[in-house]
Design a protein around this motif. Structure first.
Motif, PDB file in Angstrom:
ATOM      1  N   ALA A  61       0.835  -1.205   0.000  1.00 29.75           N
ATOM      2  CA  ALA A  61       0.000   0.000   0.000  1.00 29.75           C
ATOM      3  C   ALA A  61       0.872   1.259   0.000  1.00 29.75           C
ATOM      4  O   ALA A  61       0.544   2.244  -0.675  1.00 29.75           O
ATOM      5  CB  ALA A  61      -0.937   0.004   1.206  1.00 29.75           C
ATOM      6  N   THR A 119      -4.904   3.854   5.471  1.00 26.78           N
ATOM      7  CA  THR A 119      -4.044   4.450   4.453  1.00 26.78           C
ATOM      8  C   THR A 119      -4.755   5.449   3.561  1.00 26.78           C
ATOM      9  O   THR A 119      -4.107   6.242   2.892  1.00 26.78           O
ATOM     10  CB  THR A 119      -3.441   3.359   3.544  1.00 26.78           C
ATOM     11  OG1 THR A 119      -4.495   2.663   2.879  1.00 26.78           O
ATOM     12  CG2 THR A 119      -2.568   2.412   4.326  1.00 26.78           C
ATOM     13  N   LEU A 121      -6.482   4.510   0.985  1.00 28.16           N
ATOM     14  CA  LEU A 121      -6.678   3.854  -0.307  1.00 28.16           C
ATOM     15  C   LEU A 121      -8.142   3.459  -0.461  1.00 28.16           C
ATOM     16  O   LEU A 121      -8.853   3.317   0.526  1.00 28.16           O
ATOM     17  CB  LEU A 121      -5.846   2.571  -0.394  1.00 28.16           C
ATOM     18  CG  LEU A 121      -4.370   2.675  -0.720  1.00 28.16           C
ATOM     19  CD1 LEU A 121      -3.721   1.302  -0.600  1.00 28.16           C
ATOM     20  CD2 LEU A 121      -4.147   3.225  -2.103  1.00 28.16           C
ATOM     21  N   SER A 125      -8.373  -1.234  -3.978  1.00 33.17           N
ATOM     22  CA  SER A 125      -6.904  -1.157  -4.012  1.00 33.17           C
ATOM     23  C   SER A 125      -6.301  -1.830  -2.789  1.00 33.17           C
ATOM     24  O   SER A 125      -5.310  -2.561  -2.886  1.00 33.17           O
ATOM     25  CB  SER A 125      -6.453   0.304  -4.068  1.00 33.17           C
ATOM     26  OG  SER A 125      -6.908   0.920  -5.232  1.00 33.17           O
ATOM     27  N   ALA A 126      -6.913  -1.598  -1.629  1.00 35.18           N
ATOM     28  CA  ALA A 126      -6.439  -2.238  -0.403  1.00 35.18           C
ATOM     29  C   ALA A 126      -6.621  -3.751  -0.485  1.00 35.18           C
ATOM     30  O   ALA A 126      -5.739  -4.517  -0.072  1.00 35.18           O
ATOM     31  CB  ALA A 126      -7.178  -1.678   0.807  1.00 35.18           C
ATOM     32  N   CYS A 129      -3.875  -5.149  -2.520  1.00 30.82           N
ATOM     33  CA  CYS A 129      -2.623  -5.228  -1.748  1.00 30.82           C
ATOM     34  C   CYS A 129      -2.627  -6.440  -0.822  1.00 30.82           C
ATOM     35  O   CYS A 129      -1.635  -7.169  -0.722  1.00 30.82           O
ATOM     36  CB  CYS A 129      -2.415  -3.952  -0.937  1.00 30.82           C
ATOM     37  SG  CYS A 129      -2.039  -2.493  -1.919  1.00 30.82           S
TER      38      CYS A 129
END
Length: 161
Positions: A61, A119, A121, A125-126, A129
């Motif tokens: 991330a 984060t 995000l 997207s997380a 990751c």
């Protein structure tokens, strides 16, 4: 934090038992010491891999973000580890591979939610990751496992006296 360590070690030993005990059944000449040593070593390795999953996801991330988020990173909590322990218990062959996978996806989704929240995000997207980190760790451990099996297969068999 010690409860998390105990739960991760239990999950690691359970995952290792799901792989080692069927091998011990197929090879009745294996000594109990070898089986116990393999179980402990495998449990420590599996527990370490499970412990690294949030850290690896956090690192991925950070690579996606232009400015790294403040904070220590993503860590396990007892609430996150408990379903992972259940997944490890269900890892025994033919006892519930689909449920095992489903629980891992559930734990990964919880990790992704926490990673997205900490984060900034997006959730997808997380989740990417978390999935990439878990897959990378899993592939690495499987490669090491295959190398160890190949090396141990070339050793001379022990004589049973």
């Amino acid at each position: 934090m010690s409860l998390v360590v105990v739960l991760l070690l239990f999950a690691g030993v359970s995952e290792a038992a799901g792989r080692i005990l069927p091998l011990a059944v197929r090879r009745p000449g294996m000594s109990r010491t070898l089986v116990a040593g393999s179980l402990v070593a495998g449990g420590l390795v599996e527990g370490a891999v499970l412990a690294l999953w949030p850290s690896a996801a956090w690192t991925l991330a950070e690579l996606l973000l232009s400015a790294p988020p403040p904070g220590a990173g993503l860590v396990w909590t007892p609430g996150l580890v408990a379903p992972l322990v259940l997944a490890a218990v269900l890892a025994f062959p033919l006892l519930g591979p689909f449920l095992h996978l489903l629980l891992f996806v559930g734990v990964g989704a919880q990790l992704a939610s926490r990673l997205a929240m900490e984060t900034g995000l997006g959730w997808w997207s997380a989740a990417g990751c978390v999935a990439l980190a878990g897959t990378g760790l899993g592939v690495t451990v499987e490669a090491v496992r295959r190398v160890v099996v190949r090396i141990s297969a070339t050793e001379a068999p022990e004589s049973i006296a």
